[in-house]
Design a protein around this motif. Structure first.
Motif, PDB file in Angstrom:
ATOM      1  N   ARG A  36       0.799  -1.225   0.000  1.00 23.69           N
ATOM      2  CA  ARG A  36       0.000   0.000   0.000  1.00 23.69           C
ATOM      3  C   ARG A  36       0.837   1.283   0.000  1.00 23.69           C
ATOM      4  O   ARG A  36       0.289   2.369  -0.152  1.00 23.69           O
ATOM      5  CB  ARG A  36      -0.925   0.008   1.229  1.00 23.69           C
ATOM      6  CG  ARG A  36      -1.954  -1.116   1.213  1.00 23.69           C
ATOM      7  CD  ARG A  36      -2.932  -0.923   0.065  1.00 23.69           C
ATOM      8  NE  ARG A  36      -3.804  -2.072  -0.108  1.00 23.69           N
ATOM      9  CZ  ARG A  36      -3.629  -3.014  -1.025  1.00 23.69           C
ATOM     10  NH1 ARG A  36      -2.603  -2.928  -1.869  1.00 23.69           N
ATOM     11  NH2 ARG A  36      -4.440  -4.045  -1.128  1.00 23.69           N
ATOM     12  N   VAL A  37       2.134   1.168   0.175  1.00 16.62           N
ATOM     13  CA  VAL A  37       2.949   2.378   0.277  1.00 16.62           C
ATOM     14  C   VAL A  37       2.938   3.172  -1.024  1.00 16.62           C
ATOM     15  O   VAL A  37       3.029   4.406  -1.013  1.00 16.62           O
ATOM     16  CB  VAL A  37       4.401   2.020   0.685  1.00 16.62           C
ATOM     17  CG1 VAL A  37       5.118   1.245  -0.433  1.00 16.62           C
ATOM     18  CG2 VAL A  37       5.184   3.267   1.051  1.00 16.62           C
ATOM     19  N   LEU A  40      -0.031   5.508  -1.043  1.00 22.51           N
ATOM     20  CA  LEU A  40       0.203   6.625  -0.121  1.00 22.51           C
ATOM     21  C   LEU A  40       1.156   7.644  -0.727  1.00 22.51           C
ATOM     22  O   LEU A  40       0.979   8.858  -0.557  1.00 22.51           O
ATOM     23  CB  LEU A  40       0.769   6.095   1.206  1.00 22.51           C
ATOM     24  CG  LEU A  40      -0.135   5.161   2.000  1.00 22.51           C
ATOM     25  CD1 LEU A  40       0.600   4.628   3.231  1.00 22.51           C
ATOM     26  CD2 LEU A  40      -1.407   5.886   2.419  1.00 22.51           C
ATOM     27  N   ILE A  43      -0.620   9.770  -3.293  1.00 18.65           N
ATOM     28  CA  ILE A  43      -1.420  10.805  -2.632  1.00 18.65           C
ATOM     29  C   ILE A  43      -0.548  11.993  -2.252  1.00 18.65           C
ATOM     30  O   ILE A  43      -0.914  13.157  -2.451  1.00 18.65           O
ATOM     31  CB  ILE A  43      -2.109  10.226  -1.371  1.00 18.65           C
ATOM     32  CG1 ILE A  43      -3.152   9.185  -1.755  1.00 18.65           C
ATOM     33  CG2 ILE A  43      -2.761  11.353  -0.554  1.00 18.65           C
ATOM     34  CD1 ILE A  43      -3.767   8.473  -0.565  1.00 18.65           C
ATOM     35  N   ARG A  48      -4.730  13.305  -5.026  1.00 15.44           N
ATOM     36  CA  ARG A  48      -5.721  12.328  -4.572  1.00 15.44           C
ATOM     37  C   ARG A  48      -6.487  11.753  -5.758  1.00 15.44           C
ATOM     38  O   ARG A  48      -6.881  10.593  -5.750  1.00 15.44           O
ATOM     39  CB  ARG A  48      -6.689  12.973  -3.576  1.00 15.44           C
ATOM     40  CG  ARG A  48      -6.038  13.307  -2.232  1.00 15.44           C
ATOM     41  CD  ARG A  48      -7.057  13.834  -1.236  1.00 15.44           C
ATOM     42  NE  ARG A  48      -6.443  14.094   0.063  1.00 15.44           N
ATOM     43  CZ  ARG A  48      -6.295  13.179   1.013  1.00 15.44           C
ATOM     44  NH1 ARG A  48      -6.730  11.957   0.802  1.00 15.44           N
ATOM     45  NH2 ARG A  48      -5.727  13.483   2.157  1.00 15.44           N
ATOM     46  N   SER A  55      -5.281   3.476  -7.731  1.00 18.63           N
ATOM     47  CA  SER A  55      -5.818   2.413  -6.865  1.00 18.63           C
ATOM     48  C   SER A  55      -6.660   1.426  -7.650  1.00 18.63           C
ATOM     49  O   SER A  55      -6.669   0.226  -7.345  1.00 18.63           O
ATOM     50  CB  SER A  55      -6.657   3.023  -5.728  1.00 18.63           C
ATOM     51  OG  SER A  55      -5.857   3.794  -4.872  1.00 18.63           O
TER      52      SER A  55
END
Length: 250
Positions: A36-37, A40, A43, A48, A55
């Protein structure tokens, strides 16, 4: 209530259990963060909106792991209870079947990426087609990692190997993410993730081959019997279904 008094705890065994559990748990946490990094970082370094599109590509690309995860779960107990040699060969068989299904699934996902993202998430997400194709390379290469991790953790009893591999992949992903995302956006995140997965998978494979002395062809050379096993499985399922209907009808 008299059981604790009659069974004294072994301090040495307790320490080994706690140490093993702590390292195995840390490997799971680092592994999850590694997955998941990249989102992040998108973002923080892109936007976003870009993270939302990226995603969707990640969700589809990681979908090809469903099969390898099922193999890893189904073989977990057998890998841990078998002899060292038997566990190594069972792991190799699982890797070959993972290659057959996951690589095929990744190729299909890459070919139909734009319409697939549009159908599943909406037309605005078609922009994720390029990172999806890049991620399909990484997820296909990294798919056998869960099987190799099983061998390191439950057969060798060395979860630290899985921990360091996950940490290395995460470190490479973060480093390349800082280098690629500012200029390439979420496509750069896809390249960073794919390269980190490839490096980690390559190292895991080398470690496995050296520990087990299994030839590399045992992992990568697909055999005719590997394909035939699917037909035997289907025949067995159909025969059991026919038998069950016959018993129910009688």
């Amino acid at each position: 209530w008299s059981w604790p008094g009659r069974h004294r705890l072994s301090g040495a065994v307790s320490r080994r259990m706690l140490s093993y559990g702590a390292v195995a748990g840390a490997a799971s946490v680092v592994g999850f963060f590694n997955y998941r990094v990249d989102v992040l970082m998108v973002i923080g370094l892109d936007s976003r909106e870009g993270a939302g599109i990226y995603s969707s590509a990640v969700a589809v690309a990681e979908g090809v792991w469903l099969f390898s995860s099922a193999i890893a779960l189904a073989s977990y107990a057998r890998v841990g209870s078998a002899t060292r040699e038997e566990a190594a060969h069972l792991t190799a068989v699982g890797v070959r079947h993972t290659i057959i299904v996951v690589v095929g699934g990744a190729v299909v996902a890459a070919l139909v990426a734009p319409p697939l993202l549009g159908i599943v998430f909406g037309d605005v997400y078609r922009a994720g087609a390029t990172p999806l194709r890049i991620l399909c390379i990484g997820t296909a290469v990294y798919a056998p990692a869960s099987l190799l991790s099983n061998y390191f953790t439950v057969q060798l009893g060395r979860p630290a190997i899985a921990l360091w591999l996950a940490a290395l992949s995460c470190l490479v992903s973060v480093t390349l993410g800082f280098a690629f995302i500012p200029s390439l956006g979420y496509t750069g995140a896809a390249w960073a993730t794919t390269l980190s997965y490839t490096l980690s998978a390559a190292i895991a494979t080398v470690v496995f081959l050296r520990i087990t002395d299994i030839p590399a062809s045992e992992l990568w050379r697909i055999r005719g019997d590997d394909f035939l096993s699917y037909f035997r499985l289907a025949r067995g399922i159909l025969s059991r279904g026919t038998l069950a209907r016959g018993v129910k009808g009688s």
